[in-house]
Design a protein around this motif. Structure first.
Motif, PDB file in Angstrom:
ATOM      1  N   ASN A   1      44.912  40.987  38.670  1.00 29.93           N
ATOM      2  CA  ASN A   1      45.596  40.220  39.692  1.00 29.93           C
ATOM      3  C   ASN A   1      45.037  38.721  40.552  1.00 29.93           C
ATOM      4  OD1 ASN A   1      48.418  40.312  38.069  1.00 29.93           O
ATOM      5  ND2 ASN A   1      49.399  42.220  40.144  1.00 29.93           N
ATOM      6  N   HIS A   2      43.996  40.382  41.435  1.00 25.43           N
ATOM      7  CA  HIS A   2      43.248  39.262  42.221  1.00 25.43           C
ATOM      8  C   HIS A   2      42.275  38.298  41.641  1.00 25.43           C
ATOM      9  CE1 HIS A   2      44.183  40.936  45.979  1.00 25.43           C
ATOM     10  NE2 HIS A   2      44.814  42.081  45.161  1.00 25.43           N
TER      11      HIS A   2
ATOM     12  N   HIS B   1      42.548  36.537  38.737  1.00 26.47           N
ATOM     13  CA  HIS B   1      43.696  35.361  38.268  1.00 26.47           C
ATOM     14  C   HIS B   1      43.838  34.598  39.435  1.00 26.47           C
ATOM     15  CE1 HIS B   1      47.220  33.648  37.837  1.00 26.47           C
ATOM     16  NE2 HIS B   1      47.089  33.266  36.283  1.00 26.47           N
ATOM     17  N   GLU B   2      43.986  35.381  41.050  1.00 27.64           N
ATOM     18  CA  GLU B   2      44.877  34.001  41.736  1.00 27.64           C
ATOM     19  C   GLU B   2      43.011  33.784  42.458  1.00 27.64           C
ATOM     20  OE1 GLU B   2      45.442  34.935  46.777  1.00 27.64           O
ATOM     21  OE2 GLU B   2      45.170  37.099  45.277  1.00 27.64           O
ATOM     22  N   TYR B   3      41.733  34.348  41.960  1.00 25.71           N
ATOM     23  CA  TYR B   3      40.351  34.168  42.444  1.00 25.71           C
ATOM     24  C   TYR B   3      40.109  32.753  41.592  1.00 25.71           C
ATOM     25  CZ  TYR B   3      35.295  33.983  43.309  1.00 25.71           C
ATOM     26  OH  TYR B   3      34.277  33.428  43.150  1.00 25.71           O
TER      27      TYR B   3
ATOM     28  N   ARG C   1      39.437  43.170  51.799  1.00 23.34           N
ATOM     29  CA  ARG C   1      40.244  43.354  50.659  1.00 23.34           C
ATOM     30  C   ARG C   1      40.231  44.472  49.560  1.00 23.34           C
ATOM     31  NH1 ARG C   1      40.439  38.864  46.989  1.00 23.34           N
ATOM     32  NH2 ARG C   1      41.213  37.663  48.937  1.00 23.34           N
TER      33      ARG C   1
ATOM     34  N   LYS D   1      42.209  30.856  40.154  1.00 24.88           N
ATOM     35  CA  LYS D   1      42.620  29.745  40.524  1.00 24.88           C
ATOM     36  C   LYS D   1      42.461  29.332  41.244  1.00 24.88           C
ATOM     37  CE  LYS D   1      46.975  28.719  38.620  1.00 24.88           C
ATOM     38  NZ  LYS D   1      47.855  29.174  38.769  1.00 24.88           N
ATOM     39  N   GLN D   2      41.165  29.652  42.546  1.00 22.75           N
ATOM     40  CA  GLN D   2      41.496  29.336  43.780  1.00 22.75           C
ATOM     41  C   GLN D   2      39.816  28.325  43.585  1.00 22.75           C
ATOM     42  OE1 GLN D   2      41.964  31.934  46.616  1.00 22.75           O
ATOM     43  NE2 GLN D   2      43.806  31.391  46.673  1.00 22.75           N
TER      44      GLN D   2
END
Length: 363
Positions: free
Chosen positions: A337-338, A340-342, A191, A344-345
């Protein structure tokens, strides 16, 4: 004794890094400049290395080419810039004389003000009479700024370090990156490398692309102002091009400074229209051709973010902070960004069926 959670370790580590940067700021400048130059020159060395050239010889070729180009540019532009600076002082004196002879009388007439009891001529005469003492004050201030001969020697030594450190960093850049990667904990290596690659794309697009955009705009502004006939075309064109590192600042600085210079140099409004046309053309060229072609859409740094990062870095860490501002802004953008992705999941964001009472409250 309980161990600290991982997020706290990250916060502690970032705090220690910020503290070290703050404490070592006086000596970090040459190393940071060298790191920036090495980062920008590494892709060129990699291309030469991919064509069969050894790493050392590739670095020597890149380093010698860039150094020779920089020296030639300095030798060509430095005498012209000195001449332009002398001309600028003359223009400032002409502007002061115009304000005294034309500007203030018209303003007093328009506002129906009484005659000035102490005209600006007295201020200019006072400056002329005390010029020697003013020079002494400037000399005293220079001594205070430079500190001592030892401080001046230290500054020159730091500047001498830049090419030396740049050469060694450029030669061992890939080795250093691999060593840093090998130090990463195995659980976060994949990562972290992914985030580093995304940061590299943003930084590469900005550092290399924006530098080319700045140089291209400096040439466009200089040539355009020269065609208009402005005596300070080189000085103002370079200043506007360099100021373009902050979005729209180059246009604002260029139109303001060049418009003022044209107002005092020419009679009439056509030269002012020419100045506006030069910077309007430069802005269109930047937005429609230069930025899409040289920078692309990978950078993703909003203009407000760029301005805030530069101002915040300068406020917190001075010149070192200005150098580190955009890299940190790029890293923060990628991390957001990461996150935000985390988010959302995550289960916290996930759609959970609402009860009838919650639906009624929502409605």
């Amino acid at each position: 004794m309980n161990a600290l959670p991982k997020p706290l370790w990250v916060i502690v580590g970032l705090g220690l890094i910020a503290l070290v940067i703050h404490l070592l700021a006086p000596i970090l400048m040459p190393f940071l400049l060298a790191a920036v130059l090495a980062y920008m020159g590494d892709p060129l060395a990699d291309r030469l290395e991919a064509r069969g050239m050894g790493r050392t010889w590739a670095v020597v070729t890149v380093f010698a080419t860039l150094s020779l180009g920089g020296v030639l540019i300095l030798l060509v532009t430095l005498p012209l810039l000195i001449e332009q600076l002398q001309l600028l002082m003359e223009r400032l004196y002409d502007g002061l004389r115009w304000v005294q002879s034309t500007g203030l009388p018209k303003l007093r007439e328009y506002l129906d003000l009484p005659e000035q009891t102490q005209p600006m001529a007295s201020a200019r005469e006072a400056i002329s009479e005390h010029w020697a003492s003013a020079g002494g004050i400037l000399f005293y201030l220079w001594n205070k700024v430079s500190g001592s001969s030892l401080a001046l020697i230290a500054w020159l030594a730091n500047m001498t370090l830049v090419p030396v450190v740049t050469f060694y960093l450029l030669r061992d850049w890939d080795v250093l990156m691999m060593a840093i990667r090998n130090l990463l904990p195995r659980s976060i290596e994949i990562r972290t490398v992914l985030i580093a690659k995304e940061c590299d794309e943003i930084l590469g697009a900005f550092a290399r692309g924006q530098l080319l955009v700045m140089l291209a705009l400096a040439v466009v502004y200089t040539v355009g102002l020269w065609i208009v006939g402005l005596d300070l075309a080189l000085l103002l064109g370079l200043a506007a091009g360099l100021a373009s590192i902050v979005p729209y600042l180059g246009v604002i600085v260029g139109i303001g400074a060049a418009g003022t210079a044209a107002f005092f140099q020419f009679d009439g409004l056509w030269p002012l229209a020419g100045v506006a046309a030069v910077f309007g053309f430069g802005q269109l060229l930047e937005s429609m051709l230069l930025t899409p072609l040289l920078v692309g859409d990978k950078i993703g740094l909003h203009p407000v973010m760029v301005i805030f990062a530069i101002l915040a870095g300068g406020q917190l860490f001075g010149f070192v902070g200005i150098l580190l501002a955009l890299p940190f802004a790029a890293v923060i953008k990628v991390m957001i960004n990461h996150l935000h992705e985390y988010y959302k999941q995550s289960g916290f964001y996930g759609a959970v069926p609402a009860s009838a009472e919650e639906r009624e409250l929502g409605d």
